[in-house]
Design a protein around this motif. Sequence first.
Motif, PDB file in Angstrom:
ATOM      1  N   LEU A 146      82.296 -15.693  71.695  1.00  0.00           N
ATOM      2  CA  LEU A 146      81.473 -16.231  70.511  1.00  0.00           C
ATOM      3  C   LEU A 146      82.733 -17.091  69.611  1.00  0.00           C
ATOM      4  N   ALA A 147      83.613 -16.874  69.591  1.00  0.00           N
ATOM      5  CA  ALA A 147      84.667 -17.107  68.668  1.00  0.00           C
ATOM      6  C   ALA A 147      84.531 -18.667  68.312  1.00  0.00           C
ATOM      7  N   ASP A 148      84.588 -19.440  69.358  1.00  0.00           N
ATOM      8  CA  ASP A 148      84.890 -20.939  69.062  1.00  0.00           C
ATOM      9  C   ASP A 148      83.630 -21.405  68.190  1.00  0.00           C
ATOM     10  N   ALA A 149      82.486 -20.761  68.300  1.00  0.00           N
ATOM     11  CA  ALA A 149      81.319 -21.501  67.564  1.00  0.00           C
ATOM     12  C   ALA A 149      80.720 -20.538  66.557  1.00  0.00           C
ATOM     13  N   SER A 150      81.799 -19.673  66.120  1.00  0.00           N
ATOM     14  CA  SER A 150      81.359 -18.941  64.954  1.00  0.00           C
ATOM     15  C   SER A 150      82.135 -18.860  63.581  1.00  0.00           C
ATOM     16  N   VAL A 151      81.578 -18.244  62.839  1.00  0.00           N
ATOM     17  CA  VAL A 151      82.470 -18.235  61.340  1.00  0.00           C
ATOM     18  C   VAL A 151      83.027 -16.980  61.377  1.00  0.00           C
ATOM     19  N   LEU A 152      84.689 -16.997  61.144  1.00  0.00           N
ATOM     20  CA  LEU A 152      85.450 -16.038  61.095  1.00  0.00           C
ATOM     21  C   LEU A 152      85.461 -15.273  59.649  1.00  0.00           C
ATOM     22  N   LEU A 153      84.946 -14.178  59.604  1.00  0.00           N
ATOM     23  CA  LEU A 153      85.008 -13.387  58.481  1.00  0.00           C
ATOM     24  C   LEU A 153      86.105 -12.383  58.341  1.00  0.00           C
ATOM     25  N   ASP A 154      87.262 -12.946  57.528  1.00  0.00           N
ATOM     26  CA  ASP A 154      88.488 -12.360  57.664  1.00  0.00           C
ATOM     27  C   ASP A 154      88.690 -11.460  56.450  1.00  0.00           C
ATOM     28  N   GLY A 155      88.549  -9.936  56.883  1.00  0.00           N
ATOM     29  CA  GLY A 155      88.775  -8.873  56.013  1.00  0.00           C
ATOM     30  C   GLY A 155      87.499  -8.119  55.771  1.00  0.00           C
ATOM     31  N   PHE A 156      87.846  -7.092  55.057  1.00  0.00           N
ATOM     32  CA  PHE A 156      86.537  -6.089  54.543  1.00  0.00           C
ATOM     33  C   PHE A 156      85.547  -6.944  53.488  1.00  0.00           C
ATOM     34  N   HIS A 157      86.111  -7.526  52.600  1.00  0.00           N
ATOM     35  CA  HIS A 157      85.228  -8.142  51.522  1.00  0.00           C
ATOM     36  C   HIS A 157      84.676  -9.396  51.975  1.00  0.00           C
ATOM     37  N   ALA A 158      85.143 -10.174  52.838  1.00  0.00           N
ATOM     38  CA  ALA A 158      84.496 -11.318  53.640  1.00  0.00           C
ATOM     39  C   ALA A 158      83.330 -10.762  54.106  1.00  0.00           C
ATOM     40  N   LEU A 159      83.162  -9.511  55.096  1.00  0.00           N
ATOM     41  CA  LEU A 159      82.126  -9.188  55.831  1.00  0.00           C
ATOM     42  C   LEU A 159      81.279  -8.324  54.645  1.00  0.00           C
ATOM     43  N   LYS A 160      81.713  -7.980  53.769  1.00  0.00           N
ATOM     44  CA  LYS A 160      80.672  -7.281  52.720  1.00  0.00           C
ATOM     45  C   LYS A 160      79.913  -8.247  52.270  1.00  0.00           C
ATOM     46  N   HIS A 161      80.660  -9.487  51.722  1.00  0.00           N
ATOM     47  CA  HIS A 161      79.766 -10.365  50.936  1.00  0.00           C
ATOM     48  C   HIS A 161      78.894 -11.168  51.995  1.00  0.00           C
ATOM     49  N   ALA A 162      79.219 -11.325  53.136  1.00  0.00           N
ATOM     50  CA  ALA A 162      78.407 -12.218  54.130  1.00  0.00           C
ATOM     51  C   ALA A 162      77.200 -11.251  54.255  1.00  0.00           C
ATOM     52  N   LEU A 163      77.266  -9.871  54.587  1.00  0.00           N
ATOM     53  CA  LEU A 163      75.944  -9.099  54.864  1.00  0.00           C
ATOM     54  C   LEU A 163      75.158  -9.012  53.621  1.00  0.00           C
ATOM     55  N   ARG A 164      75.835  -9.108  52.594  1.00  0.00           N
ATOM     56  CA  ARG A 164      74.814  -9.042  51.347  1.00  0.00           C
ATOM     57  C   ARG A 164      74.040 -10.307  51.129  1.00  0.00           C
ATOM     58  N   PHE A 165      74.570 -11.397  51.568  1.00  0.00           N
ATOM     59  CA  PHE A 165      73.827 -12.490  51.581  1.00  0.00           C
ATOM     60  C   PHE A 165      73.074 -13.023  52.870  1.00  0.00           C
ATOM     61  N   GLY A 166      72.812 -12.237  53.768  1.00  0.00           N
ATOM     62  CA  GLY A 166      71.906 -12.472  54.715  1.00  0.00           C
ATOM     63  C   GLY A 166      72.680 -13.041  56.005  1.00  0.00           C
ATOM     64  N   ALA A 167      73.985 -13.027  56.263  1.00  0.00           N
ATOM     65  CA  ALA A 167      74.699 -13.553  57.266  1.00  0.00           C
ATOM     66  C   ALA A 167      74.186 -12.853  58.521  1.00  0.00           C
ATOM     67  N   GLU A 168      73.975 -13.755  59.709  1.00  0.00           N
ATOM     68  CA  GLU A 168      73.695 -12.973  60.929  1.00  0.00           C
ATOM     69  C   GLU A 168      75.244 -12.627  61.519  1.00  0.00           C
ATOM     70  N   VAL A 169      75.533 -11.511  61.729  1.00  0.00           N
ATOM     71  CA  VAL A 169      76.860 -10.894  62.057  1.00  0.00           C
ATOM     72  C   VAL A 169      76.836 -10.836  63.521  1.00  0.00           C
ATOM     73  N   SER A 170      77.717 -11.198  64.418  1.00  0.00           N
ATOM     74  CA  SER A 170      77.386 -11.120  65.937  1.00  0.00           C
ATOM     75  C   SER A 170      78.408  -9.804  66.333  1.00  0.00           C
ATOM     76  N   VAL A 171      79.610  -9.756  65.865  1.00  0.00           N
ATOM     77  CA  VAL A 171      80.433  -8.865  66.266  1.00  0.00           C
ATOM     78  C   VAL A 171      81.416  -8.431  65.175  1.00  0.00           C
ATOM     79  N   ALA A 172      81.855  -7.237  64.979  1.00  0.00           N
ATOM     80  CA  ALA A 172      82.824  -6.739  63.808  1.00  0.00           C
ATOM     81  C   ALA A 172      83.548  -5.751  64.387  1.00  0.00           C
ATOM     82  N   VAL A 173      84.953  -5.990  64.130  1.00  0.00           N
ATOM     83  CA  VAL A 173      85.886  -4.849  64.730  1.00  0.00           C
ATOM     84  C   VAL A 173      86.819  -4.617  63.508  1.00  0.00           C
ATOM     85  N   THR A 174      87.556  -3.538  63.921  1.00  0.00           N
ATOM     86  CA  THR A 174      88.590  -2.871  62.879  1.00  0.00           C
ATOM     87  C   THR A 174      89.512  -2.095  63.665  1.00  0.00           C
TER      88      THR A 174
END
Length: 267
Positions: A20-48
């Motif tokens: 999925l990487a080439d066609a997706s938006v990279l959310l780099d770090g906890f805060h980017a993922l946090k904000h994206a989720l708060r504002f309704g982003a469709e998150v395909s995969v998340a790792v840590t």
Amino acid sequence: MNDPVDPAAPVDPVRAWRRLADASVLLDGFHALKHALRFGAEVSVAVTADRAAALALADELAPDVREWLDGLLTEVPAATYQGLVPRPHPTAVAALAVRPSRATNLAALAHTPRTAPVVVLDNPRNLGNAGAVIRLAAGFGATGVVTTGTLDPWHPTVVRGGAGLHFATAVERLEVAELPPGPLFALDPEGDDIRGLKLPDDAVLAFGSERSGLSPELRDRADHLLALPMRPQVSSYNLATSVAMTLYHWSATGGAPTASQASRPVS
């Protein structure tokens, strides 16, 4: 013959990431993922690389998205995480999200009446500055951020600078001729002092690059030229600082410009 795929089998996050990487938006770090989720982003995969630490951060800083993160985050070895991202983030969290459709963003930018301005970055050059502006615009509740020129406002470095807040406002690249409707206020040293007028909610606020200022095309299209207060012999403000000052002025004054202000010619 290949073995049949079990639809109930767990998804390999690394394989999913690479697919999925080439066609997706990279959310780099906890805060980017946090904000994206708060504002309704469709998150395909998340790792840590450290699931317990990431969830502890959620408990401390973002309990509103803790349940989502608990269901999304998959722990992978640190070396695997580092191989998936160009610059490992201190929080060791990364995710891929679906970019909002261009049609949806254009509809949001074009919709009238607006309750908040649109910010236009005219031929920006610095990816980090563009990200900082998007973060500012989201914080002030701006309708959107538009860039002209060649810079991609969804570049991973811009998204990193925006801390995932691209999903909180409409972000697109357009030609000057395609800018959203509304009175166009362009920031320029030759303009009228911004403190002398109120910016309307439907304003389009345009900012040139620090090096070359406004393009002739945008300057010619402007309805009003505005200047920020600045000490003599100081060359310019940082782009994000200029946007912050202007959006703060809009939020602090509110309302439409008076008839006399609206009729001032562009010099």
